[in-house]
Design a protein around this motif. Structure first.
Motif, PDB file in Angstrom:
ATOM      1  N   PRO A 145       0.834  -1.193   0.000  1.00 29.32           N
ATOM      2  CA  PRO A 145       0.000   0.000   0.000  1.00 29.32           C
ATOM      3  C   PRO A 145       0.873   1.248   0.000  1.00 29.32           C
ATOM      4  O   PRO A 145       1.783   1.351   0.820  1.00 29.32           O
ATOM      5  CB  PRO A 145      -0.816  -0.103   1.293  1.00 29.32           C
ATOM      6  N   CYS A 218      -6.116   1.120   1.319  1.00 25.69           N
ATOM      7  CA  CYS A 218      -5.468   0.961   2.622  1.00 25.69           C
ATOM      8  C   CYS A 218      -4.212   1.820   2.658  1.00 25.69           C
ATOM      9  O   CYS A 218      -3.302   1.627   1.838  1.00 25.69           O
ATOM     10  CB  CYS A 218      -5.107  -0.506   2.852  1.00 25.69           C
ATOM     11  N   HIS A 282      -6.147  -5.399   3.180  1.00 24.40           N
ATOM     12  CA  HIS A 282      -5.499  -4.988   1.936  1.00 24.40           C
ATOM     13  C   HIS A 282      -5.271  -6.173   0.994  1.00 24.40           C
ATOM     14  O   HIS A 282      -5.549  -6.096  -0.205  1.00 24.40           O
ATOM     15  CB  HIS A 282      -4.169  -4.295   2.247  1.00 24.40           C
TER      16      HIS A 282
END
Ligand SMILES: CCCCCCCCCCCC(=O)SCCNC(=O)CCNC(=O)[C@H](O)C(C)(C)COP(=O)(O)O
Ligand SMILES: Nc1ncnc2c1ncn2[C@@H]1O[C@H](COP(=O)(O)O)[C@@H](OP(=O)(O)O)[C@H]1O
Ligand SMILES: [Mg+2]
Length: 390
Positions: A145, A218, A282
């Protein structure tokens, strides 16, 4: 005004999750929080409701100019192609916009722009970092992320706040801001999560309905206490408050009537209730997104003591749902909710005994490897009753 080609507006929203940070550890071992915004009491649609940041797509979100800013090969700029079926929102051609960006890009850009307008948060990446993220898509690990931490932004807060006001007035200036910052909207950090179409029966003032793409994003860093370009929510604007809550905290606030959450957002918070770590959320979200996405229009059944919002897969869901609502905006029954819930084999519905008492009932297998909502109510009281054993 030119007639609209669809009886609803196309929109995008983002379930923005961030770890730790403001407010300390969340209850019941959840290591992340989700951003909720309170809509203005003056809004023509869902006044005072808590929602995820989002709003209506603008022609500027479809501008081919974005191809000159975003790295990665056109047309998809490195977004991974989907294996499964596409919701109409993403698949639609838009000849009225000329040479328009594909929906996959445009609705991500819309969600990112709206997150800046409404929460003052910039989901941007450095072009090099974005390029690395595109390359990571081909690895089995999937992308890390990545969203730029606030201290890496090259403009001071007050100047960003001014840009925010300008973008609110003129969405096309979001591209100018990205150019000015030398940064790119982090479209690769958003995964397709779901797609909800407001039924005609639940339209707001002036018949406002929305076909809304829900994305998951995320954040790699903690929930920012001081968003970029806004230290205080703009109390007089479209959004009157911002908060980060874990799914179960949001649920508790709903139950105690401190906040009101509309059924689709309520359903999605219950789905997040399956994940206790940002990492798991995620991983699930970015892998699942490749499988496909189905558009859901709840069909409203008015019973004698409340409403049932029937969802696809439920045995009561019509085979040929009336999308425009011209034939039959609602189904009606003189039975009570309890009777309508008895002996049902395939359940996928939300029950509203009143707007403040929502429960999700589901025992179907979700399409495209999606996940069922989960019970968020520790005390099993009057609130949500997900995965009901009825
Ligand atoms: C007796 C029993 C009575 C029961 C009454 C029940 C009444 C329930 C009413 C429920 C109303 C609804 O949920 S209607 C469904 C509402 N939710 C959605 O459509 C999901 C997606 N929408 C959004 O994320 C935002 O609205 C967005 C489009 C981004 C906003 O755009 P703007 O920022 O441009 O305004
Ligand atoms: N200060 C304010 N108070 C209430 N609503 C506002 C507002 N400023 C903008 N809005 C409304 O917010 C909507 C735009 O939201 P978004 O940019 O998220 O799509 C528009 O609603 P309408 O849908 O009624 O036009 C606009 O009128
Ligand atoms: Mg909005």
């Amino acid at each position: 005004m030119a007639p609209r080609s669809r009886p609803w507006r196309e929109a995008a929203t983002v379930l923005l999750a961030a770890g730790g940070g403001a407010g300390g550890a969340s209850p019941r071992g959840c290591d992340y929080r989700v951003l909720l915004l309170r809509r203005s009491p003056r809004s023509a649609f869902m006044p005072s409701a808590h929602v995820f940041p989002g709003g209506v797509a603008d022609a500027a979100d479809f501008s081919p100019e974005w191809w000159t800013v975003l790295p990665g090969p056109a047309p998809l700029c490195g977004l991974r192609p989907k294996r499964g079926p596409r919701a109409p929102l993403f698949a639609a051609e838009r000849p009225e916009l000329g040479q328009a960006l594909p929906g996959d890009l445009a609705f991500r850009l819309c969600a990112i722009r709206e997150t800046f307008e409404e929460a003052g948060l910039l989901l941007l990446a450095e072009p090099d970092q974005a390029q690395a993220a595109i390359e990571a898509f081909s690895s089995s690990e999937g992308p890390a992320p990545c969203v730029l931490p606030p201290e890496r932004l090259p403009l001071p807060g007050p100047e960003l706040a001014e840009w925010r006001r300008r973008v609110q007035r003129q969405p096309s200036l979001f591209l100018a801001l990205c150019r000015r910052l030398g940064l790119v909207p982090n479209i690769w950090a958003l995964s397709e999560w779901s797609n909800w179409l407001t039924p005609r029966a639940l339209a707001g003032k002036g018949g406002r309905r929305y076909d809304t793409a829900f994305f998951l994003c995320c954040l790699a860093h903690a929930a920012p206490e001081h968003p970029h370009g806004a230290h205080e929510p703009d109390g007089d604007g479209e959004v009157t408050a911002c908060q980060w809550s874990s799914p179960s905290e949001a649920f508790e606030l709903f139950k105690s009537q401190d906040i009101w959450i509309a059924p689709p957002q309520f359903y999605e918070l219950c789905r997040l209730g399956n994940f206790s770590t940002l990492h798991d959320l995620h991983t699930f979200g970015s892998e699942r997104a490749l499988e496909g996405c189905e558009r859901w229009m709840p069909v409203v059944l008015v019973a004698s003591d409340g409403q049932i919002h029937i969802l696809p897969g439920d045995e009561l869901y019509p085979e040929d749902p009336d999308l425009t609502g011209e034939r039959k905006p609602v189904l009606t029954s003189n039975k009570k909710i309890e009777e309508l819930m008895k002996g049902v084999k395939k359940l996928h519905r939300m029950v509203l005994r009143d707007p403040r008492n929502i429960s999700v009932h589901v025992n179907i297998q979700q399409k495209y490897k999606h996940i069922n909502p989960r019970l968020l109510d520790s005390k099993n009281g009057n609130g949500a009753d997900c995965n009901s054993k009825l």
